[in-house]
Design a protein around this motif. Sequence first.
Motif, PDB file in Angstrom:
ATOM      1  N   PHE A  94      18.846  52.373  23.779  1.00  0.00           N
ATOM      2  CA  PHE A  94      18.729  51.977  24.754  1.00  0.00           C
ATOM      3  C   PHE A  94      17.895  50.159  24.224  1.00  0.00           C
ATOM      4  CE2 PHE A  94      17.248  55.214  27.210  1.00  0.00           C
ATOM      5  CZ  PHE A  94      18.094  55.103  28.353  1.00  0.00           C
ATOM      6  N   THR A  95      17.693  50.978  22.344  1.00  0.00           N
ATOM      7  CA  THR A  95      17.052  49.479  21.921  1.00  0.00           C
ATOM      8  C   THR A  95      18.558  49.093  21.175  1.00  0.00           C
ATOM      9  OG1 THR A  95      16.342  50.854  20.296  1.00  0.00           O
ATOM     10  CG2 THR A  95      14.863  50.181  22.035  1.00  0.00           C
ATOM     11  N   GLY A  96      19.427  49.702  21.237  1.00  0.00           N
ATOM     12  CA  GLY A  96      20.312  49.794  20.461  1.00  0.00           C
ATOM     13  C   GLY A  96      21.122  48.330  20.902  1.00  0.00           C
ATOM     14  N   PRO A  97      22.112  48.011  19.475  1.00  0.00           N
ATOM     15  CA  PRO A  97      22.609  46.327  19.800  1.00  0.00           C
ATOM     16  C   PRO A  97      23.652  46.981  21.080  1.00  0.00           C
ATOM     17  CG  PRO A  97      23.530  47.635  17.962  1.00  0.00           C
ATOM     18  CD  PRO A  97      22.564  48.104  18.137  1.00  0.00           C
ATOM     19  N   ASP A  98      24.361  47.990  21.193  1.00  0.00           N
ATOM     20  CA  ASP A  98      25.734  48.378  21.832  1.00  0.00           C
ATOM     21  C   ASP A  98      25.343  48.379  23.448  1.00  0.00           C
ATOM     22  OD1 ASP A  98      27.547  48.113  19.625  1.00  0.00           O
ATOM     23  OD2 ASP A  98      26.581  50.094  19.159  1.00  0.00           O
ATOM     24  N   PHE A  99      23.815  48.915  23.411  1.00  0.00           N
ATOM     25  CA  PHE A  99      23.651  49.255  24.905  1.00  0.00           C
ATOM     26  C   PHE A  99      23.789  47.812  26.249  1.00  0.00           C
ATOM     27  CE2 PHE A  99      20.906  49.812  28.517  1.00  0.00           C
ATOM     28  CZ  PHE A  99      21.349  51.369  29.008  1.00  0.00           C
ATOM     29  N   GLY A 100      23.950  47.244  25.533  1.00  0.00           N
ATOM     30  CA  GLY A 100      23.514  46.139  26.829  1.00  0.00           C
ATOM     31  C   GLY A 100      25.328  45.849  27.216  1.00  0.00           C
ATOM     32  N   ARG A 101      26.269  45.357  25.925  1.00  0.00           N
ATOM     33  CA  ARG A 101      27.675  45.443  26.026  1.00  0.00           C
ATOM     34  C   ARG A 101      28.421  46.862  27.017  1.00  0.00           C
ATOM     35  NH1 ARG A 101      31.370  46.730  22.420  1.00  0.00           N
ATOM     36  NH2 ARG A 101      29.963  47.407  20.976  1.00  0.00           N
ATOM     37  N   LEU A 102      28.343  47.964  26.717  1.00  0.00           N
ATOM     38  CA  LEU A 102      28.274  49.078  26.900  1.00  0.00           C
ATOM     39  C   LEU A 102      27.981  49.293  28.415  1.00  0.00           C
ATOM     40  CD1 LEU A 102      27.698  52.369  24.098  1.00  0.00           C
ATOM     41  CD2 LEU A 102      29.407  51.341  24.659  1.00  0.00           C
ATOM     42  N   MET A 103      26.945  49.135  29.145  1.00  0.00           N
ATOM     43  CA  MET A 103      26.800  48.987  30.376  1.00  0.00           C
ATOM     44  C   MET A 103      27.324  48.457  30.534  1.00  0.00           C
ATOM     45  SD  MET A 103      24.345  50.600  31.680  1.00  0.00           S
ATOM     46  CE  MET A 103      23.625  51.298  32.998  1.00  0.00           C
ATOM     47  N   PHE A 104      27.353  46.726  30.268  1.00  0.00           N
ATOM     48  CA  PHE A 104      28.112  45.799  31.040  1.00  0.00           C
ATOM     49  C   PHE A 104      29.301  46.270  31.623  1.00  0.00           C
ATOM     50  CE2 PHE A 104      30.460  42.111  31.627  1.00  0.00           C
ATOM     51  CZ  PHE A 104      30.102  41.166  32.077  1.00  0.00           C
ATOM     52  N   ASN A 105      29.901  46.166  30.614  1.00  0.00           N
ATOM     53  CA  ASN A 105      31.752  46.708  30.187  1.00  0.00           C
ATOM     54  C   ASN A 105      31.469  47.971  31.423  1.00  0.00           C
ATOM     55  OD1 ASN A 105      32.351  44.754  28.476  1.00  0.00           O
ATOM     56  ND2 ASN A 105      31.903  46.745  26.419  1.00  0.00           N
ATOM     57  N   THR A 106      30.872  48.962  31.191  1.00  0.00           N
ATOM     58  CA  THR A 106      31.224  49.772  32.078  1.00  0.00           C
ATOM     59  C   THR A 106      30.846  49.608  33.163  1.00  0.00           C
ATOM     60  OG1 THR A 106      30.244  51.258  30.480  1.00  0.00           O
ATOM     61  CG2 THR A 106      30.355  52.620  32.582  1.00  0.00           C
ATOM     62  N   LEU A 107      30.227  49.015  34.014  1.00  0.00           N
ATOM     63  CA  LEU A 107      29.520  48.683  35.246  1.00  0.00           C
ATOM     64  C   LEU A 107      30.920  47.310  36.047  1.00  0.00           C
ATOM     65  CD1 LEU A 107      25.590  48.812  35.476  1.00  0.00           C
ATOM     66  CD2 LEU A 107      27.626  49.848  36.222  1.00  0.00           C
ATOM     67  N   LEU A 108      31.272  46.394  34.980  1.00  0.00           N
ATOM     68  CA  LEU A 108      32.129  45.625  34.876  1.00  0.00           C
ATOM     69  C   LEU A 108      33.836  46.388  35.631  1.00  0.00           C
ATOM     70  CD1 LEU A 108      32.722  43.197  35.450  1.00  0.00           C
ATOM     71  CD2 LEU A 108      33.487  42.645  33.543  1.00  0.00           C
ATOM     72  N   LEU A 109      34.001  47.531  34.797  1.00  0.00           N
ATOM     73  CA  LEU A 109      35.201  48.009  34.950  1.00  0.00           C
ATOM     74  C   LEU A 109      35.014  48.624  36.746  1.00  0.00           C
ATOM     75  CD1 LEU A 109      36.817  48.949  31.466  1.00  0.00           C
ATOM     76  CD2 LEU A 109      37.281  48.200  33.389  1.00  0.00           C
ATOM     77  N   ALA A 110      33.828  49.487  36.174  1.00  0.00           N
ATOM     78  CA  ALA A 110      33.243  49.780  38.002  1.00  0.00           C
ATOM     79  C   ALA A 110      33.911  49.291  39.004  1.00  0.00           C
ATOM     80  CB  ALA A 110      32.163  51.098  37.649  1.00  0.00           C
ATOM     81  N   LEU A 111      32.881  48.022  39.227  1.00  0.00           N
ATOM     82  CA  LEU A 111      33.426  47.550  40.302  1.00  0.00           C
ATOM     83  C   LEU A 111      34.594  47.204  40.848  1.00  0.00           C
ATOM     84  CD1 LEU A 111      30.934  45.476  41.838  1.00  0.00           C
ATOM     85  CD2 LEU A 111      31.884  43.245  40.224  1.00  0.00           C
ATOM     86  N   LEU A 112      35.289  46.679  39.503  1.00  0.00           N
ATOM     87  CA  LEU A 112      36.728  45.600  39.720  1.00  0.00           C
ATOM     88  C   LEU A 112      37.506  46.994  40.142  1.00  0.00           C
ATOM     89  CD1 LEU A 112      37.432  44.530  36.065  1.00  0.00           C
ATOM     90  CD2 LEU A 112      37.478  42.957  38.270  1.00  0.00           C
ATOM     91  N   THR A 113      37.117  48.889  39.683  1.00  0.00           N
ATOM     92  CA  THR A 113      37.748  49.653  40.108  1.00  0.00           C
ATOM     93  C   THR A 113      37.479  49.423  42.179  1.00  0.00           C
ATOM     94  OG1 THR A 113      37.519  50.792  38.470  1.00  0.00           O
ATOM     95  CG2 THR A 113      37.935  52.545  40.018  1.00  0.00           C
TER      96      THR A 113
END
Lengths: 332, 513
Positions: A94-113
């Motif tokens: 949750f505090t790592g540098p990747d979390f925000g990006r992962l969450m955003f990418n995953t959710l955006l792809l989900a939204l597009l889907t």
Amino acid sequence: MATDLVPEVVQPAAGSSRQASPPKRKRPRRPVPLWRELFRYRWLYLLLLPGLVYFVVFKYLPMYGLSIAFKDYVPFLGYSGSQWVGLEHFRELFTGPDFGRLMFNTLLLALLTIVFVFPAPIVVALLLNELRVNVLKRSVQSLIYIPHFLSWTIVASLTYLLFSVDFGVIANWIHGLVGGQKVDYVAQADWFRPLIVLQLLWKQTGWGTIIYLAALAGVDSQLYEAARVDGAGRWRQFWHITLPAIRPTIVVMAILTSGHLMDSGFEQIWLMTTSLNRDVADVFDTFVYYIGITQGAFSYATAVGLFKGLVGVLLIFGSNWLAKRLGQRGLF
Amino acid sequence: MTILSRRRLAVAVALSTALLVSACSGGDGKEQASADELTVMAPLFGTAPDPNGELQQAVEKQVGTKLKITWVPNAEYGDKTNVTLASDSIPDLMVVNEKSPAFVKAAEAGAFWDLTGKLDKYPNLKPADEQTAKNSMVNGKTYGVYRVRPLLRSGIVIRKDWLAKLGLQEPRTVEDLYTVAKAFTERDPDGNGKKDTYGLIIPKWPGGYGSASPYDVVETWFGAPNGWGERDGKLVPGFDTPEFLAANRWLKTWIQQGLVNPDFATLDSGNWNDPFVQGKGGMIIDVNVRATQLLDLFKEKNPKDFDKVTLVGNLQRADGQKFSYPFTGYSSVIAVSKQHIRSEDQLDQVLQALDKLESKEGSILLTNGIEGRNFKADGKFAVPVNQDDPKVKAIQNDVDKAFIQLGTRASVGLGAYQLRPADPASRAMREKFDVLMAEDLKTAVFNPALGVIAPTQVSKGQTLENIVPDARIKYLSGTITEDQLKAQIKRWYDAGGTQIAQEVNDLAAKAGG
């Protein structure tokens, strides 16, 4: 999985009548002891047993392995030998540098889907349903579900062949039409999401129509006849009969889809990832593979996977609740 | 109730462990006597050998025990290694990248034997080269027998006929290289009247920073450190140097001017040879062996006219100084698992067996095959014979695609016969390897931090690994500016790199002093 839902959706009567029967019994008797109940229906329970064992052994026991998400797991030391670290891996995630990006990418792809891929089979099924020439309808349907059987590796290779900057057929064709500088569709971050959605549409739409066509086939033709007698045109028939008829199916499919929102389709994304688009391509699925299998950080990967799974469960319950609030039959 | 649930839990645990064990090792939970059979895992470059094949039997006879070898395709070897390490059945002998986080963790937990100081007893396992032995260590510990590779293999493969057609010399400096690339792109070297060629071919690189990619080699030419380098008395990562930026600035102009294949970010590294053989591109920066590979491919295409490839060593930079990119001198180590080999005695037996495998006779088996069956000796050369016989062909395949990987000294022909190249062109090329290597070794830039691995690298490396190589590609392709590239390097430091640098300095100081 999806196909066994059809009977339930198309014939809601069966379920409701069973539910309706208990009140007809006379006043409740003294509760029957459990063992007697078990004995009376022993053959039914016996039938249940293999399924139960299957789920316990293959679905629930392995969950014990999830405990490594809370440990610093070293396989050589085993489950019991590895040290507990509590929520350390989750904190790191949750505090790592990747979390925000992962969450955003995953959710955006989900939204597009949801926006582009989910409605596509519905639209296609409705259009096919309006086709009156049966041969045409069948052959179109068969043709568009063939891509479902191709593996993602093949789809990715095809994409590469068609869109690559050096020899891509479509890429060159577009370049010929539009001119300007050549666009590297496969590598560029901007084109990653459109390509993913296009691939999904191409591969899954035809397959998805099957379930809706099945639902449409269950609509009583007398309804249409009655509507026609009352002077309803095609549009009216569509609006008042066809659409309401498949609404329960759509809702169930939507709820089921919501549980998979966090699954972005590992293979597809992994195959399409390059150094240039990794920022937009990294999703939880590929991240888990990358750190777990490629990098060997098993505990961390498990923690990420567990988090993903929990969100999936929450989404299922959430969307089920929402469906009920909107006056639809939920999944459970 | 609590008793019941506890018992349930116990059953569940027992069941799941049993499942894991049986799923992974085929059901034998019993101790394995190491002398009877050794389990081995090694990479494979083609079809897997038949376990009852002639070669395996010969090798087993040489070693003195049965071998149960799991051959894993090289492309997925890293993944499979990690999965195997996570399973309950680690092979007794395992070819493994001893620097991978999963291995380091397992080894530090005691899954593998610490062989530091133990190998000197065995004549064929004793490290032959001190620098390489040091390179293969993990923080001062030897976890395996390294597999020797030539120390200096980097080079540039160039289309010889294109050079001749355009009247160009073989490049000696980076400037020359640019001239050649420009000419290959703009002066129609294939003479078809179209501008459809480019100078340099680069694939999508599977490894990270400092993994012998063409980028890493070019950066070294410009004077950037190889992986880690000393600046002001401290070790810094190579990408945090002005030379790194200078090299990439230079490469970027190549890409902007179309001197590099446009799909350099996506071209599969397995297809690297294709554009070269198809005459689309004229240069490849890689290991020297690629030159003979390409020569063979041209020969396949046209056996009458195939001498179209030349090899050039590392280049001087503009001020005449030369820095060459060396490899580690080895590729992976053979580690001994502690799972079944528990006592020092058993370890001794296994190492003796391994020593026999790596003896002269063993090396010949692993490198050349069975004398009199698939090759005959001619001085220091091995000459293939009977290659039309399918059985012999199988032996040859087993040697070339699989067993050679078990040799710690075999692949470079140490202790075995060298393969005599079939034609004069290949022979000349082979001889060139040694000349270039001797020449470039004088200017080799070694990585002073090769033998150490920072704990933070093990625990957090996964989030850091891609930052710099990705940023480098983005910069080269024009997606980000130089300032953004620098920002990404800063991001590496902020996300844990600072800690890694500190640890690397400490560990290297300890290992060196």
